[in-house]
Design a protein around this motif. Structure first.
Motif, PDB file in Angstrom:
ATOM      1  N   ASP A  15      -3.826   1.980   7.425  1.00  0.00           N
ATOM      2  CA  ASP A  15      -5.270   2.028   7.209  1.00  0.00           C
ATOM      3  C   ASP A  15      -5.410   2.823   5.650  1.00  0.00           C
ATOM      4  O   ASP A  15      -6.290   2.428   5.169  1.00  0.00           O
ATOM      5  N   ALA A  16      -4.877   3.916   5.728  1.00  0.00           N
ATOM      6  CA  ALA A  16      -4.831   4.603   4.352  1.00  0.00           C
ATOM      7  C   ALA A  16      -4.116   3.953   3.305  1.00  0.00           C
ATOM      8  O   ALA A  16      -4.656   4.003   2.278  1.00  0.00           O
ATOM      9  N   ASN A  17      -3.073   3.228   3.495  1.00  0.00           N
ATOM     10  CA  ASN A  17      -2.616   2.168   2.359  1.00  0.00           C
ATOM     11  C   ASN A  17      -3.786   1.218   2.261  1.00  0.00           C
ATOM     12  O   ASN A  17      -3.623   0.696   1.073  1.00  0.00           O
ATOM     13  N   LEU A  18      -4.176   0.559   3.045  1.00  0.00           N
ATOM     14  CA  LEU A  18      -5.117  -0.502   2.684  1.00  0.00           C
ATOM     15  C   LEU A  18      -6.091  -0.243   2.129  1.00  0.00           C
ATOM     16  O   LEU A  18      -6.673  -0.704   1.093  1.00  0.00           O
ATOM     17  N   LYS A  19      -6.860   1.020   2.304  1.00  0.00           N
ATOM     18  CA  LYS A  19      -7.978   1.696   1.397  1.00  0.00           C
ATOM     19  C   LYS A  19      -7.379   1.821   0.029  1.00  0.00           C
ATOM     20  O   LYS A  19      -8.295   1.668  -0.907  1.00  0.00           O
ATOM     21  N   ALA A  20      -6.070   2.361  -0.282  1.00  0.00           N
ATOM     22  CA  ALA A  20      -5.481   2.561  -1.458  1.00  0.00           C
ATOM     23  C   ALA A  20      -5.483   1.304  -2.248  1.00  0.00           C
ATOM     24  O   ALA A  20      -5.869   1.143  -3.201  1.00  0.00           O
ATOM     25  N   GLU A  21      -5.038   0.352  -1.692  1.00  0.00           N
ATOM     26  CA  GLU A  21      -4.800  -1.013  -2.235  1.00  0.00           C
ATOM     27  C   GLU A  21      -6.342  -1.732  -2.602  1.00  0.00           C
ATOM     28  O   GLU A  21      -6.596  -2.195  -3.507  1.00  0.00           O
ATOM     29  N   GLN A  22      -7.158  -1.476  -1.698  1.00  0.00           N
ATOM     30  CA  GLN A  22      -8.587  -1.842  -2.185  1.00  0.00           C
ATOM     31  C   GLN A  22      -9.005  -1.151  -3.198  1.00  0.00           C
ATOM     32  O   GLN A  22      -9.753  -1.996  -4.342  1.00  0.00           O
ATOM     33  N   THR A  23      -8.909   0.212  -3.508  1.00  0.00           N
ATOM     34  CA  THR A  23      -9.451   0.819  -4.519  1.00  0.00           C
ATOM     35  C   THR A  23      -8.486   0.177  -5.796  1.00  0.00           C
ATOM     36  O   THR A  23      -8.994  -0.086  -6.761  1.00  0.00           O
ATOM     37  N   ALA A  24      -7.223   0.048  -5.741  1.00  0.00           N
ATOM     38  CA  ALA A  24      -6.477  -0.568  -6.684  1.00  0.00           C
ATOM     39  C   ALA A  24      -6.761  -1.943  -7.229  1.00  0.00           C
ATOM     40  O   ALA A  24      -6.945  -2.182  -8.363  1.00  0.00           O
ATOM     41  N   ALA A  25      -7.317  -2.815  -6.041  1.00  0.00           N
ATOM     42  CA  ALA A  25      -7.752  -4.097  -6.468  1.00  0.00           C
ATOM     43  C   ALA A  25      -8.882  -4.211  -7.271  1.00  0.00           C
ATOM     44  O   ALA A  25      -9.311  -5.225  -8.035  1.00  0.00           O
ATOM     45  N   ARG A  26      -9.931  -3.195  -7.179  1.00  0.00           N
ATOM     46  CA  ARG A  26     -11.069  -3.128  -7.843  1.00  0.00           C
ATOM     47  C   ARG A  26     -10.694  -2.783  -9.291  1.00  0.00           C
ATOM     48  O   ARG A  26     -11.534  -3.138 -10.253  1.00  0.00           O
ATOM     49  N   GLU A  27      -9.642  -2.205  -9.434  1.00  0.00           N
ATOM     50  CA  GLU A  27      -9.258  -1.686 -11.008  1.00  0.00           C
ATOM     51  C   GLU A  27      -8.507  -2.662 -11.749  1.00  0.00           C
ATOM     52  O   GLU A  27      -8.371  -2.717 -13.102  1.00  0.00           O
ATOM     53  N   THR A  28      -7.729  -3.509 -11.197  1.00  0.00           N
ATOM     54  CA  THR A  28      -6.957  -4.381 -12.004  1.00  0.00           C
ATOM     55  C   THR A  28      -7.065  -5.655 -11.457  1.00  0.00           C
ATOM     56  O   THR A  28      -7.178  -6.032 -10.322  1.00  0.00           O
ATOM     57  N   GLU A  29      -6.892  -6.841 -12.464  1.00  0.00           N
ATOM     58  CA  GLU A  29      -6.989  -8.110 -12.160  1.00  0.00           C
ATOM     59  C   GLU A  29      -5.656  -8.554 -11.052  1.00  0.00           C
ATOM     60  O   GLU A  29      -5.812  -9.174 -10.096  1.00  0.00           O
ATOM     61  N   ALA A  54      -3.516 -11.342   0.211  1.00  0.00           N
ATOM     62  CA  ALA A  54      -2.217 -11.678   1.032  1.00  0.00           C
ATOM     63  C   ALA A  54      -1.699 -10.418   1.260  1.00  0.00           C
ATOM     64  O   ALA A  54      -1.156 -10.079   2.626  1.00  0.00           O
ATOM     65  N   TYR A  55      -1.965  -9.230   0.861  1.00  0.00           N
ATOM     66  CA  TYR A  55      -1.506  -7.789   1.275  1.00  0.00           C
ATOM     67  C   TYR A  55      -2.286  -7.528   2.322  1.00  0.00           C
ATOM     68  O   TYR A  55      -1.717  -7.214   3.275  1.00  0.00           O
ATOM     69  N   ALA A  56      -3.659  -7.592   2.100  1.00  0.00           N
ATOM     70  CA  ALA A  56      -4.708  -7.334   3.455  1.00  0.00           C
ATOM     71  C   ALA A  56      -4.345  -8.409   4.815  1.00  0.00           C
ATOM     72  O   ALA A  56      -4.311  -7.666   5.770  1.00  0.00           O
ATOM     73  N   GLU A  57      -4.034  -9.407   4.512  1.00  0.00           N
ATOM     74  CA  GLU A  57      -3.649 -10.327   5.609  1.00  0.00           C
ATOM     75  C   GLU A  57      -2.480  -9.986   6.265  1.00  0.00           C
ATOM     76  O   GLU A  57      -2.101  -9.647   7.626  1.00  0.00           O
ATOM     77  N   ALA A  58      -1.332  -9.385   5.513  1.00  0.00           N
ATOM     78  CA  ALA A  58       0.142  -8.947   6.086  1.00  0.00           C
ATOM     79  C   ALA A  58      -0.434  -7.754   6.845  1.00  0.00           C
ATOM     80  O   ALA A  58       0.372  -7.445   7.852  1.00  0.00           O
ATOM     81  N   GLN A  59      -1.115  -6.681   6.453  1.00  0.00           N
ATOM     82  CA  GLN A  59      -1.419  -5.717   6.743  1.00  0.00           C
ATOM     83  C   GLN A  59      -2.326  -5.606   8.236  1.00  0.00           C
ATOM     84  O   GLN A  59      -1.997  -4.941   9.188  1.00  0.00           O
ATOM     85  N   LYS A  60      -3.153  -6.744   8.168  1.00  0.00           N
ATOM     86  CA  LYS A  60      -3.737  -7.069   9.373  1.00  0.00           C
ATOM     87  C   LYS A  60      -2.833  -7.401  10.572  1.00  0.00           C
ATOM     88  O   LYS A  60      -3.181  -6.953  11.730  1.00  0.00           O
ATOM     89  N   LEU A  61      -1.785  -8.300  10.044  1.00  0.00           N
ATOM     90  CA  LEU A  61      -1.081  -8.872  11.196  1.00  0.00           C
ATOM     91  C   LEU A  61      -0.125  -7.684  11.672  1.00  0.00           C
ATOM     92  O   LEU A  61       0.222  -7.384  12.916  1.00  0.00           O
ATOM     93  N   ARG A  62       0.473  -6.600  10.781  1.00  0.00           N
ATOM     94  CA  ARG A  62       1.141  -5.406  11.122  1.00  0.00           C
ATOM     95  C   ARG A  62       0.272  -4.780  12.112  1.00  0.00           C
ATOM     96  O   ARG A  62       0.779  -4.066  12.793  1.00  0.00           O
ATOM     97  N   ARG A  63      -0.880  -4.336  11.769  1.00  0.00           N
ATOM     98  CA  ARG A  63      -1.813  -3.527  12.494  1.00  0.00           C
ATOM     99  C   ARG A  63      -1.969  -4.061  13.976  1.00  0.00           C
ATOM    100  O   ARG A  63      -2.041  -3.379  14.899  1.00  0.00           O
ATOM    101  N   GLN A  64      -2.137  -5.502  14.121  1.00  0.00           N
ATOM    102  CA  GLN A  64      -2.273  -6.164  15.524  1.00  0.00           C
ATOM    103  C   GLN A  64      -1.003  -5.967  16.150  1.00  0.00           C
ATOM    104  O   GLN A  64      -1.207  -5.624  17.232  1.00  0.00           O
ATOM    105  N   ARG A  65       0.234  -6.087  15.558  1.00  0.00           N
ATOM    106  CA  ARG A  65       1.641  -6.028  16.111  1.00  0.00           C
ATOM    107  C   ARG A  65       1.377  -4.331  16.512  1.00  0.00           C
ATOM    108  O   ARG A  65       1.938  -4.299  17.775  1.00  0.00           O
TER     109      ARG A  65
END
Length: 144
Positions: free
Chosen positions: A40-54, A62-73
């Motif tokens: 969850d912490a990594n996902l939030k950090a990536e969300q912040t990074a996603a707002r900053e660069t194209e 794709a990252y969020a989907e992979a993290q979602k699947l990992r979280r479900q596992r």
């Protein structure tokens, strides 16, 4: 060492094993929970990074989907471990009941043996007292 002492020792060993297994499972659950927290912490950090660069914004879905699947596992793993924990707790309770049963039987056996020794000692003391009394009676009757 009596047979009951051996049963107590073995049942205590089984109890220790059951407790160890339970502890291992509880630690595993905690690690999986920590993994979810880091995810969850990594996902939030990536969300912040996603707002900053194209580039990050394009890669984020794709990252969020992979993290979602990992979280479900991880959540499925936690559910499985919780089931195992419930079984392990029951195993600990059963091992404890078994150990207690043998300990009580051993303690009762020891108490019966001690009572038998006490009765034998009391009988011996009574016999000695009677002999001493007879001697006094015999010595007092002859001197008269």
């Amino acid at each position: 060492m009596s047979a009951l002492d051996n049963l107590v020792r073995i049942s205590r060993w089984h109890l220790d094993e059951a407790r160890q297994r339970l502890g291992d499972l509880e630690r595993l659950e905690a690690r999986l929970q920590d993994d979810i927290g880091r995810l969850d912490a990594n996902l939030k950090a990536e969300q912040t990074a996603a707002r900053e660069t194209e580039i990050a914004r394009a890669a984020y879905p794709a990252y969020a989907e992979a993290q979602k699947l990992r979280r479900q596992r991880l959540e499925r793993s936690i559910d499985d471990v919780r089931g195992q924990i419930a079984e392990a707790r029951e195993a600990v309770a059963e091992a404890y009941r078994e150990a207690k049963k043998y300990e009580l039987a051993r303690d009762n056996e020891r108490a019966r043996a001690q009572a038998k020794r006490d009765r034998a000692e009391a009988a011996q003391m009574d016999e000695m007292g009677l002999q001493l009394h007879r001697r006094k009676q015999g010595a007092g009757g002859n001197g008269g």
